[in-house]
Design a protein around this motif. Structure first.
Motif, mmCIF file in Angstrom:
data_model
loop_
_atom_site.group_PDB
_atom_site.id
_atom_site.type_symbol
_atom_site.label_atom_id
_atom_site.label_comp_id
_atom_site.label_asym_id
_atom_site.label_seq_id
_atom_site.Cartn_x
_atom_site.Cartn_y
_atom_site.Cartn_z
ATOM 1 N N THR A 83 0.705 -1.178 0.064
ATOM 2 C CA THR A 83 0.080 0.110 -0.041
ATOM 3 C C THR A 83 0.922 1.250 -0.076
ATOM 4 N N TYR A 135 -3.444 3.920 -2.724
ATOM 5 C CA TYR A 135 -4.310 4.162 -1.520
ATOM 6 C C TYR A 135 -3.283 3.826 -0.128
ATOM 7 N N SER A 136 -3.709 4.167 0.964
ATOM 8 C CA SER A 136 -3.115 3.812 2.246
ATOM 9 C C SER A 136 -4.118 2.575 2.594
ATOM 10 N N ILE A 138 -5.874 1.876 5.055
ATOM 11 C CA ILE A 138 -7.242 2.443 5.887
ATOM 12 C C ILE A 138 -8.233 2.744 4.602
ATOM 13 N N ARG A 139 -7.930 3.373 3.619
ATOM 14 C CA ARG A 139 -8.577 3.920 2.744
ATOM 15 C C ARG A 139 -9.128 2.879 1.721
ATOM 16 N N LYS A 142 -12.064 1.458 3.091
ATOM 17 C CA LYS A 142 -13.354 2.523 3.251
ATOM 18 C C LYS A 142 -13.915 2.743 1.914
ATOM 19 N N GLU A 143 -13.032 2.861 0.840
ATOM 20 C CA GLU A 143 -13.312 3.071 -0.530
ATOM 21 C C GLU A 143 -13.334 2.009 -1.521
ATOM 22 N N LYS A 146 -14.598 2.734 -5.258
ATOM 23 C CA LYS A 146 -13.493 3.400 -5.947
ATOM 24 C C LYS A 146 -12.206 2.687 -6.289
#
Length: 301
Positions: A83, A135-136, A138-139, A142-143, A146
């Motif tokens: 990541t 992306y990190s 966590i993202r 959450k995403e 996307k």
């Protein structure tokens, strides 16, 4: 006529024999719904362009029919991803695709029936890694929609012109290592504690606001009451002053003398004065007697 029937009979038997031989050697193909095929004649015309669909096809043992699925098919891959914040996670992603039916001939010429293993699989895994590296950790969770869209766009660009169409890309699962899970749990715990603290602070603020409102209302009520009392005192004082002024205007000398005469407790009603403005002195007789003449207190010549 008999000879004609004889030859017809022999021809029918030969045809049945040929069909039996073909069926016995397995030289037929049943193409079901969701499939398409291409004839392949290696000794004559080679690969045929005409697309074969739902039917039973017989062919000589030296020929063949190449089948392709035309239904949407899902393929899953487990990909290790680094990541944006330099953490390694395992992502299970699925891609749903199929050959373009009208381009199956070109797909056979350029790639072949094992197009997924040859072309799609390596490009799919590369697209997953490239997309998720932006992306990190966590993202990603959450995403997910996307992230899936980014992978689909990247894979679509790589497969353009390969006679394959993509329906969707799905992030099926994300696997975290134990240290990462521990870190996530600790972060979530801190976030929950912070949320609880914020909630308690908001409650305390609300209580303080209510207390201030009550105090302001009480102070306002007290001020209104004090102002009312002050106004009442002023009005009362003004009324008294007005009354006293009216009474004072009516207190003439004659009125006061009248009131003095009317008072039963009054013993000395009048003090006459002489020529020199000195009070006249009467010799008070014994009780019940009236003096006959006043005593002149003026000096004798």
């Amino acid at each position: 006529m008999n000879r004609f029937h004889f030859f017809s009979h022999k021809f029918g038997l030969l045809a049945v024999l040929v069909l039996g031989l073909i069926a016995g050697t397995g030289c037929y193909t049943n193409i079901r719904p969701g499939e398409a095929g291409l004839r392949y004649h290696p000794l004559t015309s080679g690969l045929q362009r005409d697309l074969l669909t739902n039917a039973l096809y017989f062919y000589a043992p030296w020929n063949d029919i190449i089948l392709y699925p035309t239904q949407w098919t899902s393929y899953k891959e487990k990909v290790d991803v680094l990541t944006r914040d330099d953490l390694t996670i395992n992502v299970v992603a699925a891609v749903i695709l199929r050959p373009v039916p009208s381009e199956i001939y070109n797909l056979q010429i350029e790639i072949g029936p094992d197009y997924y293993e040859k072309v799609v699989r390596p490009q799919f895994r590369t697209s997953v890694r490239n997309a998720l590296s932006a992306y990190s950790m966590i993202r990603i969770s959450k995403e997910t929609p996307k992230v899936s869209s980014d992978i689909r766009l990247a894979l679509g660009d790589k497969l353009r012109g390969k006679h394959i169409e993509i329906d969707d890309v799905i992030i099926d699962d994300i696997e975290y290592s134990r240290p990462i899970l521990t870190a996530i749990e600790g972060k979530l715990t801190k976030e929950q504690e912070q949320e609880q603290m914020k909630f308690e602070i908001n409650i305390a603020k609300k209580d303080a606001e209510i207390t201030v409102i009550h105090a302001e209302a009480k102070a306002k009520s007290t001020a209104i009451e004090a102002e009312g009392n002050a106004q009442a005192i002023v009005i009362e004082a003004q009324a008294k002053a007005k009354a006293q002024k009216l009474i004072a205007a009516q207190l003439t000398k004659q009125y006061l003398q009248l009131k003095a005469f009317e008072n039963p407790n009054t013993k000395l009603l009048l003090v006459p004065t002489g020529k020199d403005a000195l009070p006249m002195i009467f010799n008070m007789p014994d009780s019940g007697r009236i003096p006959t003449a006043p005593v002149d207190a003026s000096p004798q010549p």
